[in-house]
Design an enzyme around this catalytic site. Structure first.
Site, PDB file in Angstrom:
ATOM      1  NE  ARG A   1     -10.317  54.314 -28.889  1.00 55.45           N
ATOM      2  CZ  ARG A   1      -9.726  54.323 -27.698  1.00 55.45           C
ATOM      3  NH1 ARG A   1     -10.475  54.426 -26.607  1.00 55.45           N
ATOM      4  NH2 ARG A   1      -8.420  54.232 -27.597  1.00 55.45           N
TER       5      ARG A   1
ATOM      6  N   GLY B   1      -5.431  54.534  -9.644  1.00 51.43           N
ATOM      7  CA  GLY B   1      -4.996  54.546 -11.028  1.00 51.43           C
ATOM      8  C   GLY B   1      -4.391  55.891 -11.373  1.00 51.43           C
TER       9      GLY B   1
ATOM     10  CG  LEU C   1      -3.627  56.940 -20.816  1.00 51.18           C
ATOM     11  CD1 LEU C   1      -2.253  56.453 -21.292  1.00 51.18           C
ATOM     12  CD2 LEU C   1      -4.094  56.082 -19.654  1.00 51.18           C
TER      13      LEU C   1
END
Length: 667
Positions: free
Chosen positions: A338, A43, A470
């Protein structure tokens, strides 16, 4: 219990990384050709690390269980990547990104690691632009930015709603160049089964070719784990179906401490569960909270009518809507972090204001944004007194340009037009802040074994801010590990090739064979998914969005019972000598059944609320998380002892010299 040495460099916070790089050992270019490195996972973290290490001259072996590195789960990331470039001239800086990340993580992460992350963030964007990543741009040509939860600046770079895919293609192109040169040997459809440790150092792995079933021995001077997070322990999550904890758990069993496993993130913006038939959940990007407003009906009878299908959300007047995030957190509104947004949604739904058939959904409404953008566009085009229909048409075009693929995805899954009717969303398991413990150099407690990206615990504390996954993956792979791994490998330039003909490789391969033989000869009566779903329900109900002492103790007992039943009664059809997805799943679920117990144990031990870890016994009168800084300002790092329920706890004390420990407030 022992205190861990994180090897944080001395000196001022903003000089630590620079001074550290100036003083670590190096491997000269000629000697790099003598050194092999294994990278597990391709990834953003693994792909960028493999490409960078090969570009520097190391011989790299890269492994992924997908048919191509391009299929890594990083491709699913949507909304963007953070970087402190201050393109919007709104007051951003390296320190501001550092502070927002520390605060967003509820003061449970290392200052030094987080500052380094903020420091290298700007370089990531330059690197990716050079690779051709098509970031969105403003009219003048500069890269565009949007805002994400937990911040009051716009620092998130994005490529529509497919940022992860575009960044992964950039890393993959860099990998492909090195594969073509022979510096990276790529092993697709291979899964790591065991770590091989020789004289206390990671010296290789046992991998299984998932197509032929053959077990292979691979040696190296260092092993890098970049295999992502463990959210699929809950069965239903936003993770890809194949995402698993196996590589990280195998090194944990060999001596790598596992840190903060209870710190899992519940994402507030997911498509709600529709039934027991589902195998995964779909994320709607947090970027939607820039323009979408979250609400539920103010009146319980309206919520009941919406659930019954007798009242449409568009029929509920503005004054009868409860924009609860804007009401409770006026300073940040819909862009609270979040964990805060997720708990607020759960509170409204638990109180009876949920809006789907199960009562577990809230609305994400774009009507205000569509109208606002439409009027702005009409002014730009010189349209005087535009009609309501014209305004809405112009606004929809603007929203489509920003979020079109996300809206299209929602409509395909739900069969509802989100331009006309508000989206329905509900929190779901998304990211894991816990992971393998690493020091400042990203090395685990096993010499020569590193963990990067979501596989480690290092940068996010108890909650991750949106668009920072990311950033961390690429920071570790492009700009941190390539420096720090050399400090260790400098002692290996005369070691020579590592032989796979040794007792340690024999023992590791036998472990794998014995495990496979057990699965194939067990002749139980239940499928692997049967056990995985049962584990997921235990985890969600007792170790999910809210935890309490009784529930956690119950979860530990239930998981232990379920694990015993799994080993006695699981049935794996087919053959080990070829493609067998059920055999793959069996090994992964076996690891989840151990991890789940450790997560519950860690949550039980940490009797405070912080970030994504919410203990019902530790909350304010207003229902907010109540930290206990006196007793729990540490990283919990667990040592495997053969039984997850009897793991040894080691603590790394967290010291805050540059920020003040205080209660988070987004009001």
């Amino acid at each position: 219990m022992s205190q861990l040495n994180s090897k944080i460099p001395e000196g001022p916070l903003d000089k630590k990384w620079t001074n550290h790089k100036n003083n670590i050992n190096l491997v000269n270019p000629a000697n790099k050709r003598l050194i092999d490195v294994i990278v597990i996972g391709t990834g953003l973290a693994g792909g960028s690390a493999a490409a960078s290490l090969a570009e520097m001259g190391y011989n790299v072996k890269a492994f992924c269980f997908q048919d191509s590195p391009r299929r890594a789960h990083s491709i699913a990331a949507q909304g963007g990547i953070n970087a402190a470039k201050n393109y919007q001239n709104d007051g951003d800086s390296t320190y501001r990104l550092f502070y927002d990340t520390i605060k967003g993580g509820d003061y449970r992460s290392r200052e030094a690691n987080v500052y380094r992350l903020a420091e290298v963030s700007a370089n990531i964007i330059d690197q990716c632009v050079a690779q051709g990543v098509p970031f969105a741009r403003e009219y003048g040509g500069l890269l565009d930015n949007r805002s994400f939860g937990g911040v009051q600046v716009s620092r998130t770079f994005y490529a529509k709603g497919q940022t992860g895919q575009q960044l992964l293609l950039g890393a993959y192109s860099a990998m492909s160049r090195q594969i073509g040169k022979g510096k990276i040997k790529m092993y697709n459809r291979h899964e790591m089964q065991e770590l091989v440790v020789v004289d206390g150092k990671a010296r290789g792995i046992i991998a299984r070719d998932l197509v032929t079933g053959e077990l292979e021995r691979h040696s190296a001077h260092a092993v890098v784990i970049a295999s992502g997070g463990y959210g699929n322990v809950f069965f239903l999550s936003t993770n890809a179906m194949g995402s698993n904890v196996t590589a990280a758990w195998k090194i944990h069993r060999k001596g790598a401490y596992f840190a903060n496993p209870c710190f899992t993130q519940i994402h507030p913006t997911c498509i709600p569960v529709s039934g027991d038939h589902q195998s995964k959940l779909t994320l709607m990007s947090e970027s939607l909270r820039n323009d979408g407003r979250i609400w539920v009906p103010k009146k319980q009878e309206d919520a009941e009518a919406v659930r019954a299908g007798t009242l449409k959300p568009t029929q509920i007047s503005e004054e009868d809507r409860d924009y609860y995030l804007e009401r409770r957190y006026p300073a940040f509104g819909n862009l609270v972090p979040r964990d805060v947004a997720s708990r607020a949604a759960k509170e409204r739904c638990d109180a009876g204001f949920g809006v789907n058939k199960t009562g577990e959904a809230v609305f994400l409404d774009f009507s205000s944004a569509i109208e606002r953008y439409g009027r702005e566009k009409a002014n730009v085009e010189g349209i005087e007194n535009p009609s309501k229909d014209k305004v809405m048409a112009l606004g929809k075009a603007v929203v489509e340009a920003k979020y079109g693929n996300l809206f299209q995805m929602y409509e395909k899954i739900v069969d509802d037009n989100p331009y006309e009717t508000p989206m329905m969303i509900y929190p779901a398991v998304h990211y894991t802040m816990g992971g393998v413990w690493v020091d400042y150099n990203l090395m685990t407690t096993i010499q020569g074994c590193y963990a990067i990206g979501e596989a480690n615990f290092s940068d996010h504390g108890a909650n991750r801010l949106g668009a920072s996954a990311l950033m961390q993956g690429l920071a570790d792979g492009y700009f941190v590990l390539p420096y720090t791994i050399g400090d260790y490998l400098a002692d290996d330039i005369r070691t020579g090739a590592i032989s796979t003909d040794s007792p340690e490789f024999d023992e590791a391969e036998k472990l794998v064979k014995d495990r496979i033989d057990h699965f194939m000869n067990n002749n139980g009566s239940k499928t692997v998914d049967h056990f995985h779903k049962r584990l997921g329900k235990i985890m969600w109900n007792q170790v999910g969005m809210a935890r309490n002492e009784q529930g956690l103790k119950q979860a530990i007992e239930e998981i232990r019972t379920l694990r015993d039943e799994f080993w006695k009664d699981v049935r794996v059809p087919g053959s080990p000598d070829g493609l067998n997805p059920e055999l793959e799943k069996a090994g992964r679920v076996a690891d989840f059944l151990e991890l789940g117990e450790l997560m519950a144990l860690d949550a039980l031990e940490r009797s405070e609320s912080c970030g994504g870890h919410f203990r019902e016994e530790a909350q304010t009168e207003e229902g907010e998380a109540l930290r206990n800084d006196e007793d729990f300002t540490f990283v919990s790092a667990w040592e495997y002892t053969g039984d997850p329920g009897k793991a040894n706890l080691h603590k790394e004390d967290l010291v805050f010299d540059n920020v003040e420990l205080k209660t988070r407030s987004y009001k």
